[in-house]
Structures are given as structure tokens and as C-alpha cells.
Design a protein around this motif. Structure first.
Motif, mmCIF file in Angstrom:
data_model
loop_
_atom_site.group_PDB
_atom_site.id
_atom_site.type_symbol
_atom_site.label_atom_id
_atom_site.label_comp_id
_atom_site.label_asym_id
_atom_site.label_seq_id
_atom_site.Cartn_x
_atom_site.Cartn_y
_atom_site.Cartn_z
ATOM 1 N N SER A 1 -11.675 -4.909 7.283
ATOM 2 C CA SER A 1 -10.446 -5.077 6.507
ATOM 3 C C SER A 1 -10.596 -6.186 5.468
ATOM 4 N N THR A 2 -10.023 -5.944 4.308
ATOM 5 C CA THR A 2 -9.996 -6.968 3.261
ATOM 6 C C THR A 2 -8.951 -8.026 3.584
ATOM 7 N N ILE A 3 -7.822 -7.581 4.093
ATOM 8 C CA ILE A 3 -6.712 -8.469 4.448
ATOM 9 C C ILE A 3 -6.332 -8.199 5.899
ATOM 10 N N ARG A 4 -6.202 -9.253 6.668
ATOM 11 C CA ARG A 4 -5.792 -9.114 8.076
ATOM 12 C C ARG A 4 -4.570 -9.990 8.326
ATOM 13 N N ILE A 5 -3.518 -9.373 8.851
ATOM 14 C CA ILE A 5 -2.264 -10.062 9.127
ATOM 15 C C ILE A 5 -1.975 -9.960 10.623
ATOM 16 N N ILE A 6 -1.720 -11.077 11.253
ATOM 17 C CA ILE A 6 -1.396 -11.128 12.670
ATOM 18 C C ILE A 6 0.119 -11.259 12.820
ATOM 19 N N LEU A 7 0.723 -10.315 13.526
ATOM 20 C CA LEU A 7 2.157 -10.361 13.819
ATOM 21 C C LEU A 7 2.337 -10.865 15.254
ATOM 22 N N TYR A 8 3.229 -11.831 15.439
ATOM 23 C CA TYR A 8 3.399 -12.413 16.771
ATOM 24 C C TYR A 8 4.812 -12.979 16.911
ATOM 25 N N LYS B 1 -6.611 -13.468 7.204
ATOM 26 C CA LYS B 1 -7.805 -13.248 6.384
ATOM 27 C C LYS B 1 -7.393 -12.663 5.042
ATOM 28 N N SER B 2 -7.839 -13.304 3.960
ATOM 29 C CA SER B 2 -7.575 -12.825 2.614
ATOM 30 C C SER B 2 -8.578 -13.462 1.661
ATOM 31 N N PRO B 3 -9.182 -12.678 0.754
ATOM 32 C CA PRO B 3 -10.181 -13.248 -0.156
ATOM 33 C C PRO B 3 -9.591 -14.089 -1.287
ATOM 34 N N ASP B 4 -8.311 -13.909 -1.587
ATOM 35 C CA ASP B 4 -7.747 -14.613 -2.740
ATOM 36 C C ASP B 4 -6.428 -15.324 -2.452
ATOM 37 N N HIS B 5 -6.031 -15.438 -1.178
ATOM 38 C CA HIS B 5 -4.815 -16.176 -0.850
ATOM 39 C C HIS B 5 -5.075 -17.045 0.374
ATOM 40 N N LYS B 6 -4.440 -18.196 0.383
ATOM 41 C CA LYS B 6 -4.646 -19.131 1.481
ATOM 42 C C LYS B 6 -3.906 -18.663 2.738
ATOM 43 N N GLU B 7 -4.333 -19.190 3.873
ATOM 44 C CA GLU B 7 -3.689 -18.857 5.135
ATOM 45 C C GLU B 7 -2.249 -19.372 5.141
ATOM 46 N N ASP B 8 -1.351 -18.503 5.582
ATOM 47 C CA ASP B 8 0.062 -18.862 5.548
ATOM 48 C C ASP B 8 0.800 -18.092 6.637
ATOM 49 N N THR B 9 1.981 -18.571 6.984
ATOM 50 C CA THR B 9 2.815 -17.938 8.000
ATOM 51 C C THR B 9 4.241 -17.851 7.499
ATOM 52 N N VAL B 10 4.849 -16.662 7.638
ATOM 53 C CA VAL B 10 6.229 -16.467 7.202
ATOM 54 C C VAL B 10 6.984 -15.724 8.295
ATOM 55 N N PRO B 11 8.296 -15.969 8.433
ATOM 56 C CA PRO B 11 9.112 -15.209 9.393
ATOM 57 C C PRO B 11 9.620 -13.922 8.747
ATOM 58 N N PHE B 12 9.909 -12.940 9.596
ATOM 59 C CA PHE B 12 10.521 -11.699 9.111
ATOM 60 C C PHE B 12 11.349 -11.110 10.250
ATOM 61 N N GLN B 13 12.156 -10.132 9.917
ATOM 62 C CA GLN B 13 12.967 -9.467 10.926
ATOM 63 C C GLN B 13 12.996 -7.977 10.665
ATOM 64 N N ILE B 14 13.366 -7.230 11.694
ATOM 65 C CA ILE B 14 13.491 -5.777 11.593
ATOM 66 C C ILE B 14 14.963 -5.426 11.721
ATOM 67 N N THR B 15 15.515 -4.817 10.686
ATOM 68 C CA THR B 15 16.915 -4.406 10.672
ATOM 69 C C THR B 15 16.990 -2.882 10.650
ATOM 70 N N MET B 16 18.190 -2.367 10.624
ATOM 71 C CA MET B 16 18.358 -0.915 10.529
ATOM 72 C C MET B 16 17.783 -0.371 9.232
ATOM 73 N N GLY B 17 17.688 -1.234 8.219
ATOM 74 C CA GLY B 17 17.128 -0.807 6.938
ATOM 75 C C GLY B 17 15.638 -1.014 6.812
ATOM 76 N N LEU C 1 7.087 -12.258 2.708
ATOM 77 C CA LEU C 1 5.842 -11.576 3.062
ATOM 78 C C LEU C 1 5.122 -11.075 1.821
ATOM 79 N N ASP C 2 5.881 -10.525 0.871
ATOM 80 C CA ASP C 2 5.267 -10.072 -0.382
ATOM 81 C C ASP C 2 4.660 -11.234 -1.154
ATOM 82 N N SER C 3 5.348 -12.354 -1.181
ATOM 83 C CA SER C 3 4.831 -13.533 -1.872
ATOM 84 C C SER C 3 3.552 -14.042 -1.215
ATOM 85 N N MET C 4 3.501 -13.990 0.105
ATOM 86 C CA MET C 4 2.297 -14.422 0.815
ATOM 87 C C MET C 4 1.106 -13.539 0.481
ATOM 88 N N LEU C 5 1.367 -12.243 0.249
ATOM 89 C CA LEU C 5 0.299 -11.301 -0.080
ATOM 90 C C LEU C 5 0.013 -11.219 -1.577
#
Length: 411
Positions: A344-351, A363-379, A145-149
Motif C-alpha cells: 500500500s502507498t498509504i496505510r491508515i489505522i482505525l482504532y 504510512k504516507s510518502p508525502d504527508h506526515k504522521e497524524d491522527t484525527v477523530p471521526f464519527q459514523i452517522t446515518m449519513g 480526514l481529507d486534510s490529513m490525506l
């Protein structure tokens, strides 16, 4: 003083005083020329501003149409108009007419000029580029996610996370509220966060869990032991300033007072509003009033982000839009309409996709559209791991394995 007494013997005191201004500017002719150039630039800016069409100002469509029908076409037409006169011509309240005049004349609510050109100071594209390159970002602890942003959530910009309930918007906000406090020696911003809660979904216990894991992670990286004594869980929790807004009036008041709060707390580098849409979707029947208030909110947030070099993070809900009336096909889109989408300058859709959380950079002015997976852990927010990896992290106590970890919901 000796020179002055010497010239008094030959010239009257009145003549010396009369030519003193000329002598001063002659001796400081470089500064004088610069002042003259600034005055000429300011005059040209005022002339250009007076010929600017009213339709180019950030005013609601209802105001634009009323101004056009009343014969106000360019900014110069409103130059000497009083709020009472404009209120009568447009058939609006005195406060609304004052708001229109302030917007056109480039004034803030306290009467101070907001036009950058009036100060005579402009920035080149190179200076802007260098300034943006020096800006830091707030990591999310998800490497993909950080790399995408481009390194994380950037400062001086508005980032919006949109998604359905339970997808992880509040979890993302709490993760960022902790990560903004990571010390600079670890690549962090070392700031503080303002958390504005409109839905009542903020949980201090959950924030403490994320903070504890983050602190342990940084302590493992600290070889000297100096940061470990300062960067603690209690210190992180103390760096999150929480505001609970139960209606849109409290939300507007909180945003209005943010400037004074940030002045008193200069370490604030992140402002979170979770969520921006909650009160504006349920408490309004007058859509015109809602649009005007949202425009005011947007202008305040943009000004705060740029003036204090901090990040603005918003969460937004999703709504259903019927795309075809014949077969009644529909799809989910972010709430608050198309006009809010420009804020918003950057818009991220979570689904969700196949029981997996996904983040779409919409939506991002300086990065291409991309999709990455993520998870929510106890941390907190983390990258997805392969489904065949089953292990328990001894350092953090996070369950990073298996399908059960993917769908883990923390309450």
C-alpha cells in the motif's frame, strides 16, 4: 509520378528501387536519427537488464534461494533457459518456472513486454510532478480526514484501511463508493466504483442511506438545478458494481478479470476490496503459497491503478503480535505480515480511543504522521462535533450530537 517517369528514361528500374530506401532516409534524416537513437537506447537497456542481479527482482524468498543454489545470479543467466529446464533445476512446477521467467524477462502472462524502457519513452521528474498535481482525490466527507490525506483518497495509489471489527472500515468503503460519483462541478471525480466483498458485510440498504444523504447535500449546492435531475440516489446505486467472493480462488479470478471489466466500464475510478485479508488468513496452511499469491495480487493492483488512473482501496484486519516473551506483552498490528505492508502507498489505522473513533495516518510518502477523530452517522463518515452541541440537521436528518452519536453503529 511524372518525376518517376522522367528518371526512368536515364536509369534502369532496378537501380531506382535499389536506392529508394537510401533516398527515403536521406529525405527523412531527422526521423532516421531518432530511430537510431532509440535502437541504441534499447540495446543499452537490454545489456543493463541482462546484468541485473536476480535478487533485485520481486520474487519470493524461496525462489530466490533456489535460483542462487542452482547458479542463476543475474538475469542474463536465464536468457535462453526454457521453462522445462528451469523447472527441473529448481524442482518446481512448470507454471512456477514460467512465472519466474516472465518476472525476470519483464513479460506479462500473455507474453507482452511490461518494461517501460523498451518503448523508448521515459518521463522526467517534472512531468511526474505535474501529472501527480493534476490527479484528483476522492473525498470522505470528513474534512479533517481529507486534510490529513491532502484532499482525500488519491487516484493511482493503493490506500489501505486497517482496524479491528466494528471500527468502521466497511462504512468508509461504502462512503467512498458513493463519493467517487460526485459530479466534477462539485469537485468530485464523477466516476464509478467496483466493490469486491469477501466478508459478506456489504449492505445495499446502508449504501442507499449514504447515497441519499450525499445526493441531498449536492442538490443543496446546485443553484441551477441541472445536476439534480442527473445525480440521483438510483444513479449512484447503479454506479456501484458489486462482486461477492466466497474464497480466495474467486478473489484471484475477479482481480484477474478486472482489466477487461474496466475496459468495458471506463468510468470506473475506484476499486474496493473489503477485505483483502479475510480468505488469506483462514484458508491457507502453506504460507509460501500465500506469499506468492499475495505478491501476484499486489502486482496486478498496482498495474491497474497506474494504467487506468484509478484508486485502489483495501481493508485489512488486525492480528496480535507478542512483543515480549517474558511478560507476554502484545499489541495489535495489521494482518498479512511485513511484506504486505510495502504494497500500500498509504496505510491508515482505525482504532478506538476513549470511546472515540480515531484515524492514524501510519504510512504516507508525502504527508506526515497524524491522527484525527471521526464519527459514523446515518449519513456516513463525518467529522466529530463538540460534545455540548446537540442538534438535528434538518437537511440530512443526521444525528450529529452527543455521545450516543459518537458510538452509533449502523447495521
Amino acid at each position: 509520378m511524372r518525376i518517376f517517369n522522367h528518371w526512368r528514361q536515364f536509369f534502369p528500374l532496378s537501380i531506382i528501387y535499389h536506392y529508394s530506401t537510401f533516398i527515403y532516409f536521406f529525405l527523412n534524416k531527422s526521423n532516421f536519427s531518432q530511430q537510431i537513437s532509440t535502437l541504441i537506447l534499447q540495446k543499452k537497456c537490454r545489456e543493463m537488464q541482462s546484468q541485473r542481479e536476480i535478487s533485485t527482482f520481486p520474487l519470493p524468498a524461496s525462489y530466490q534461494s533456489k535460483l542462487h543454489l542452482a547458479g542463476y545470479v543475474v538475469a542474463g543467466d536465464l536468457k535462453d533457459v526454457k521453462p522445462s529446464e528451469l523447472s527441473k533445476d529448481l524442482e518446481v512446477s512448470h507454471e512456477e518456472s514460467l512465472e519466474i521467467l516472465n518476472c525476470v524477462n519483464g513479460l506479462s502472462s500473455d507474453g507482452n513486454s511490461t518494461n517501460a524502457m523498451k518503448s523508448g519513452r521515459t518521463m522526467t521528474a517534472l512531468e511526474l510532478l505535474q501529472e501527480e498535481q493534476n490527479l484528483q482525490s476522492i473525498v470522505t466527507f470528513s474534512e479533517k480526514l481529507d486534510s490529513m490525506l491532502g484532499g482525500g483518497v488519491p487516484l493511482c495509489k493503493i490506500t489501505e484501511f486497517c482496524g479491528a471489527p466494528g471500527i468502521g472500515k466497511t462504512q468508509m468503503c461504502m462512503q467512498l463508493a458513493v463519493d467517487v460519483q460526485i459530479p466534477e462541478c462539485f469537485g468530485g471525480v464523477e466516476g464509478e466504483a467496483v466493490y469486491i466483498d469477501t466478508e459478506g458485510s456489504f449492505l445495499a440498504e446502508r449504501l442507499a442511506d449514504i447515497a441519499e444523504v450525499t445526493v441531498k447535500h449536492c442538490q443543496r449546492l446546485d443553484t441551477t438545478g441541472e445536476v439534480s435531475s442527473v445525480f440521483t440516489t438510483e444513479r449512484v446505486l447503479s454506479g456501484v458494481h458489486y462482486f461477492r467472493c466466497r474464497d480466495y480462488v474467486e478473489l484471484l479470478a475477479t482481480i484477474h478479470l478486472l482489466t477487461d471489466f474496466i475496459k468495458d466500464n471506463p468510468k470506473v475510478k475506484l476499486v474496493i476490496i473489503d477485505s483483502i485479508a479475510f480468505h488469506f488468513r483462514h484458508d491457507f496452511e502453506d504460507l509460501g503459497l500465500r506469499t506468492r499469491l499475495l505478491t501476484t495480487v499486489a502486482q496486478n493492483l498496482i498495474q491497474i491503478a497506474n494504467q487506468y488512473k484509478l484508486a485502489i482501496v483495501l481493508t485489512n484486519q488486525m492480528t496480535t503480535r507478542v512483543s515480549n516473551q517474558t511478560d507476554m506483552s502484545s499489541n495489535l498490528i495489521p494482518a498479512l505480515g511485513e511484506s504486505w505492508a510495502h504494497v500500500s502507498t498509504i496505510r491508515i489505522i482505525l482504532y478506538w480511543e476513549d470511546k472515540q473513533r480515531m484515524a492514524l495516518l501510519y504510512k504516507s510518502p508525502d504527508h506526515k504522521e497524524d491522527t484525527v477523530p471521526f464519527q459514523i452517522t446515518m449519513g456516513g463518515i463525518r467529522d466529530m462535533v463538540s460534545s455540548n452541541v446537540e442538534k438535528m440537521s434538518e437537511e440530512t436528518g443526521e444525528n450529529v450530537a452527543g455521545p450516543s452519536a459518537k458510538r452509533q453503529k449502523v447495521t
